[in-house]
Design a protein around this motif. Structure first.
Motif, mmCIF file in Angstrom:
data_model
loop_
_atom_site.group_PDB
_atom_site.id
_atom_site.type_symbol
_atom_site.label_atom_id
_atom_site.label_comp_id
_atom_site.label_asym_id
_atom_site.label_seq_id
_atom_site.Cartn_x
_atom_site.Cartn_y
_atom_site.Cartn_z
ATOM 1 N N UNK A 684 0.846 -1.192 0.000
ATOM 2 C CA UNK A 684 0.000 0.000 0.000
ATOM 3 C C UNK A 684 0.882 1.243 0.000
ATOM 4 N N UNK A 685 0.396 2.299 -0.653
ATOM 5 C CA UNK A 685 1.218 3.503 -0.794
ATOM 6 C C UNK A 685 1.585 4.141 0.542
ATOM 7 N N UNK A 686 0.785 3.870 1.582
ATOM 8 C CA UNK A 686 1.099 4.417 2.907
ATOM 9 C C UNK A 686 2.392 3.830 3.472
ATOM 10 N N UNK A 687 2.858 2.697 2.905
ATOM 11 C CA UNK A 687 4.107 2.080 3.349
ATOM 12 C C UNK A 687 5.224 2.233 2.313
ATOM 13 N N UNK A 688 4.956 3.022 1.276
ATOM 14 C CA UNK A 688 5.905 3.117 0.158
ATOM 15 C C UNK A 688 7.285 3.598 0.600
ATOM 16 N N UNK A 689 7.329 4.444 1.619
ATOM 17 C CA UNK A 689 8.616 5.003 2.055
ATOM 18 C C UNK A 689 9.597 3.916 2.521
ATOM 19 N N UNK A 690 9.035 2.805 3.034
ATOM 20 C CA UNK A 690 9.912 1.743 3.529
ATOM 21 C C UNK A 690 10.592 0.978 2.392
ATOM 22 N N UNK A 691 10.004 1.084 1.198
ATOM 23 C CA UNK A 691 10.578 0.368 0.057
ATOM 24 C C UNK A 691 11.501 1.245 -0.774
ATOM 25 N N UNK A 742 20.272 -8.380 14.230
ATOM 26 C CA UNK A 742 21.520 -8.386 15.015
ATOM 27 C C UNK A 742 21.381 -7.531 16.271
ATOM 28 N N UNK A 743 20.213 -7.600 16.895
ATOM 29 C CA UNK A 743 19.971 -6.898 18.158
ATOM 30 C C UNK A 743 19.494 -5.475 18.015
ATOM 31 N N UNK A 744 19.465 -4.933 16.800
ATOM 32 C CA UNK A 744 19.045 -3.556 16.569
ATOM 33 C C UNK A 744 17.618 -3.533 16.022
ATOM 34 N N UNK A 745 16.762 -2.723 16.657
ATOM 35 C CA UNK A 745 15.373 -2.630 16.207
ATOM 36 C C UNK A 745 15.301 -1.992 14.826
ATOM 37 N N UNK A 746 14.485 -2.581 13.945
ATOM 38 C CA UNK A 746 14.377 -2.110 12.563
ATOM 39 C C UNK A 746 12.916 -1.854 12.191
ATOM 40 N N UNK A 747 12.735 -1.103 11.135
ATOM 41 C CA UNK A 747 11.392 -0.853 10.608
ATOM 42 C C UNK A 747 10.901 -2.055 9.811
ATOM 43 N N UNK A 754 -1.847 -8.475 4.244
ATOM 44 C CA UNK A 754 -1.951 -9.003 5.610
ATOM 45 C C UNK A 754 -0.621 -9.406 6.237
ATOM 46 N N UNK A 755 0.462 -9.536 5.418
ATOM 47 C CA UNK A 755 1.724 -10.079 5.930
ATOM 48 C C UNK A 755 2.723 -8.993 6.310
ATOM 49 N N UNK A 756 3.804 -9.423 6.971
ATOM 50 C CA UNK A 756 4.890 -8.511 7.347
ATOM 51 C C UNK A 756 6.010 -8.586 6.314
ATOM 52 N N UNK A 757 6.681 -7.463 6.144
ATOM 53 C CA UNK A 757 7.828 -7.423 5.224
ATOM 54 C C UNK A 757 8.844 -6.420 5.738
ATOM 55 N N UNK A 758 10.091 -6.541 5.250
ATOM 56 C CA UNK A 758 11.142 -5.609 5.659
ATOM 57 C C UNK A 758 12.295 -5.672 4.657
ATOM 58 N N UNK A 759 13.117 -4.656 4.696
ATOM 59 C CA UNK A 759 14.347 -4.625 3.898
ATOM 60 C C UNK A 759 15.509 -5.024 4.801
ATOM 61 N N UNK A 760 16.330 -5.979 4.332
ATOM 62 C CA UNK A 760 17.474 -6.456 5.115
ATOM 63 C C UNK A 760 18.742 -6.269 4.279
ATOM 64 N N UNK A 762 22.651 -6.702 2.848
ATOM 65 C CA UNK A 762 23.459 -7.867 2.465
ATOM 66 C C UNK A 762 24.271 -8.364 3.668
ATOM 67 N N UNK A 763 24.594 -9.643 3.633
ATOM 68 C CA UNK A 763 25.411 -10.211 4.705
ATOM 69 C C UNK A 763 24.679 -11.327 5.424
ATOM 70 N N UNK A 764 25.267 -11.713 6.555
ATOM 71 C CA UNK A 764 24.679 -12.753 7.399
ATOM 72 C C UNK A 764 24.129 -12.097 8.664
ATOM 73 N N UNK A 765 22.887 -12.367 8.964
ATOM 74 C CA UNK A 765 22.235 -11.671 10.084
ATOM 75 C C UNK A 765 21.304 -12.615 10.852
ATOM 76 N N UNK A 766 21.098 -12.238 12.091
ATOM 77 C CA UNK A 766 20.068 -12.894 12.896
ATOM 78 C C UNK A 766 18.873 -11.937 12.981
ATOM 79 N N UNK A 767 17.710 -12.424 12.588
ATOM 80 C CA UNK A 767 16.480 -11.622 12.612
ATOM 81 C C UNK A 767 15.552 -12.197 13.665
ATOM 82 N N UNK A 768 15.114 -11.341 14.579
ATOM 83 C CA UNK A 768 14.236 -11.786 15.663
ATOM 84 C C UNK A 768 12.971 -10.937 15.678
#
Length: 811
Positions: A684-691, A742-747, A754-760, A762-768
């Motif tokens: 949705x365009x209301x979330x466009x800034x995250x992309x 990696x322990x840092x809160x992200x958007x 209905x689902x969640x998404x995020x930009x991560x 490059x590299x190896x990371x732990x996502x919680x």
């Protein structure tokens, strides 16, 4: 004044003992080790199993469950809130009694307290308590498993008692009782019942205000109102975690406003009109308050073997009449189905009418207004002008379904006025002739109405039901339907005669007191017996020993099928199942064993309901795949459930190569008909800034694996040589879910409706992902403080009242 002795308090002790005895006799199978089989409780065990298992294994609250509808907060399922001390007080107040015994005991004790506050004779108060508590509807909801409703209902009367005390001038004690009992009512967690309590209180407040104006007592009115507002604030504070969470969550559920523009004429800012009014009491059905099986009783009630229907069946289908009889229903009302009528009681209706004649002042107008409003609102879609007004303009009214439930207000109001009528008739100084005249008028009105209905019902009512058309379509002849209609008429007349007899016997007992033929104590005993027989025998039709089963069948309500067992062999900790062998979205049995696409809940997320309506119900495999539907349960060749593996399920999370921005919810849900969720994300365009800044990938080497699963915490290992847009097969709810890389809160943002998404990167990371709602942690502190204040106020008020009473007794 007589001294404070055991003799003075024995009627109250005797009343409590009687209440306990009645409830124990009614629920005697419990004493044999059996338990009540309740459909909604069985479903609750299914929907809450993941939550309870997590609590038992970790000692923590999950606050979220993935076992239903893809995932949802646990607030309205099973959550133990921090600072919830009212739950402990509730157990003490109810003497640690088991369910459902405790609910009926609470009905009795709560109403008894109210009538004592209204200065009713203790034995008359027992009469009123039984008349209120044994209303058929109150047992029907217990049989169905609506335990929180029954629990909240029991505290309505004592809350009203505290309010009445405050307006009588006992500011401190009234406020203390109101705060305590309202806090207990709120802790029962049934907002709809609390809302109806609010309506009763508002009507009482208006009546009290008018009286205060007439008596020039406005300063007293505002003082009492102020202390009651403070009491209400404390009660809310003691339950703030649950109330806050429900309020916050409610805005995003089917009880909140839809973001879609379709069906505007059926929309409100809450539930859709047709859903809210689906269970509307029929206008003639209102006579069940006086005549129990006026509309035939429960929708599952078949004619007896002594009926005309059975005789006709024996002619139509010789040798098979017993087999076919079950398909014929005595119910001819307009509700989709019903477990039984709302029967307030012939005796109580008669006394209510008597109260309209002999009771004067604010109580009569308060209780009459509340009763009329209750009935009119219960008609729902059968009286749309008032219903639409309330749905569109009365704050929060459109958050609740089953408008027939408003009859709870009448269930409370009618017995109060009825008992006040007896109190007035016996205590007032009017001459015998006046009292007998008033009694005769009430007897003539109620008895005359019943006689009129019995005589002319065949001409006034059709006795036909919508289910009859289905019988005709199944090639049953019209003369069989006519026989069924005659049986319905016959039942109405039989039930009418029953109510008339109880009214005449009640009138006789009251006449005997007025004419001084018997002592009033004997008349009270006779009335108590009459009311008990009247109400008990009707309630027993809908909740009796046949509803009790062995305890293990209640504690473990679902037996795994071969399909369930096969799916349970899969060690993947987090995937979903769609069970097509049951009504998937009105069933929690699947949730007992798996994380279900379906479920059973009256407050699912609005967007998930949209997904059901537009895509899941249409078997849109793209949507089912993005929800990680790894298995379907389908009917097998032998008719038994069979597990079907879905190799196209997308898993717990995946990287997409591109995304598409849409303008609104309408476009967002429509585009799900034609997209590839494995390659593309819909945003949705209301979330466009995250992309912004994310570049589409023509290829990706991203790997993301779920390494640890808990309902409120998901841990992933991720690696990629490039920045990735990840979509998680988890339900988006930003009022608590946080994500850490990696322990840092992200958007993060919402994708695919209905689902969640995020930009991560490059590299190896732990996502919680962790569910950390502020309402749970902040609310606990407030609840603790408010609970302590309420208890201090109650014990201080109790000490002051005891001191006054002891002082009075010594003079």
């Amino acid at each position: 004044m007589e001294k404070f002795t055991v003799k003075r308090i024995w009627p109250y002790i005797a009343a409590i003992v009687l209440f306990l005895t009645l409830t124990l006799i009614y629920f005697s199978p419990i004493l044999e080790g059996k338990k009540l089989k309740q459909t909604d409780i069985a479903n609750w065990r299914g929907m809450s199993k993941e939550i309870i298992d997590f609590r038992d294994s970790t000692g923590q609250e999950a606050l979220w469950t993935n076992s239903m509808f893809g995932g949802m907060p646990a607030y309205q399922i099973s959550t133990i809130y921090q600072g919830a001390y009212m739950k402990t007080i509730d157990r003490v107040f109810l003497l640690g009694l088991l369910s459902p015994i405790k609910y009926v005991f609470l009905y009795l004790l709560g109403f008894y307290i109210l009538l004592l506050i209204l200065r009713v004779n203790p034995w008359l108060a027992v009469l009123g308590a039984i008349g209120f508590a044994f209303s058929s509807y109150f047992f029907i909801i217990i049989e169905a498993g609506h335990n929180s409703k029954a629990h909240a209902l029991g505290y309505i009367a004592p809350v009203l008692g505290g309010i009445i005390l405050a307006y009588r001038g006992k500011y401190f004690w009234g406020a203390a009782l109101t705060a305590l009992f309202l806090a207990l009512e709120l802790s029962a967690n049934h907002p709809q019942l609390t809302y109806y309590l609010f309506l009763i209180v508002v009507i009482f407040g208006i009546a009290q205000f008018i009286e205060s104006v007439q008596k020039n007592q406005l300063p007293h009115f505002f003082k009492a109102s102020l202390v009651l507002v403070i009491a209400a604030i404390l009660a809310v504070g003691a339950n703030i975690s649950g109330l806050w969470a429900t309020w916050e969550y409610g805005k995003y559920t089917i009880r909140g406003k839809s973001e879609l523009s379709s069906e505007k004429e059926n929309r409100t800012s809450g539930l859709d009109i047709d859903y809210a009014t689906q269970w509307s009491y029929g206008i003639p059905e209102t006579f069940t308050l006086l005549i129990p099986d006026f509309m035939g009783g429960a929708s599952g009630k078949a004619p007896s073997e002594n009926s005309k229907t059975f005789e006709e069946l024996k002619r139509v289908v010789p040798g098979q009449a017993n087999q076919y009889l079950q398909y014929f229903s005595m119910y001819w009302g307009k509700q989709p189905f019903t477990s039984g009528p709302v029967y307030v009681g012939a005796v109580m209706i008669f006394l209510f009418v008597l109260g309209l004649i002999v009771v004067k002042g604010k109580y009569k107008w308060w209780l009459l207004t509340a009763t009329i409003l209750s009935i009119l609102l219960s008609w729902g879609k059968n009286f749309m002008p008032l219903t639409e007004f309330f749905l569109h303009y009365m704050p929060a009214y459109n958050k609740f379904r089953a408008v027939s439930m408003t009859l709870v207000i009448a269930n409370v109001a009618i017995p109060i006025l009825g008992i006040l009528a007896l109190k007035e008739l016996i205590e007032r100084k009017a001459d015998k002739k006046k009292n007998l005249k008033d009694l005769g008028i009430a007897l003539g009105l109620t008895g005359g109405l019943i006689l009129f209905i019995m005589a002319f019902a065949g001409s006034i009512f059709s006795f036909s039901a919508s289910s009859d058309n289905q019988l005709l379509q199944a090639w049953f002849p019209q003369n069989l339907i006519s026989a069924l209609e005659q049986d319905r008429l016959s039942l109405l007349r039989t039930e009418g005669l029953r109510s008339l007899i109880f009214i005449l016997l009640t009138g006789l007992a009251i006449w005997a007191v007025i004419a001084q033929k018997v002592k009033k104590e004997y008349a009270f005993m006779a009335l108590i017996l009459l009311v008990t027989i009247d109400m008990w025998t009707v309630s027993k039709r809908y909740l009796n020993s046949e509803n009790f089963v062995n305890a293990n069948k209640v504690e473990k309500p679902f037996t795994p099928t071969a399909a369930n067992l096969q799916i349970l062999q899969d060690k993947d900790p987090n995937f979903r199942v769609l069970n097509k062998t049951v009504s998937a979205f009105n069933d929690a049995s699947t949730s007992y064993f798996h994380k279900s696409i379906g479920g059973y809940h009256g407050a699912k997320l609005r967007r998930y309901q949209d997904l059901i309506d537009y895509h899941i119900s249409q078997n849109n495999m793209n949507v089912l795949n993005m929800l990680n539907t790894k298995y379907f349960i389908v009917p097998g060749a032998n008719g038994q459930p069979q597990a079907q593996y879905n190799p196209q399920a997308l898993g717990n999370a995946w990287a997409v190569k591109s995304f598409r921005i849409v303008n609104n919810a309408d476009e967002e849900i429509e585009v799900l008909n034609n997209f590839d969720p494995a390659r593309e994300a819909i945003i949705d365009k209301s979330f466009a800034k995250y992309a912004e800044g994310f570049k589409s990938n023509t290829s990706t080497d991203a790997v993301i694996i779920l390494t640890n699963y808990q309902p409120n915490k998901l841990v992933y290992n991720f690696s990629s040589s490039a920045q990735e847009m990840l979509v998680f097969s988890e339900i988006y709810y930003d009022k608590g879910w946080n994500v850490y890389v990696d322990g840092e809160k992200q958007d993060y943002f919402r994708a695919n409706y209905i689902l969640r998404a995020m930009i991560v990167p490059a590299g190896t990371h732990e996502i919680i992902w962790e569910f950390e709602p502020d309402v749970y942690y902040t609310g606990g502190i407030i609840s603790t403080i408010a609970s302590i204040i309420i208890l201090l106020l109650f014990f201080a008020g109790l000490a002051l009242e005891m001191k006054k009473n002891l002082g009075t007794a010594q003079k």
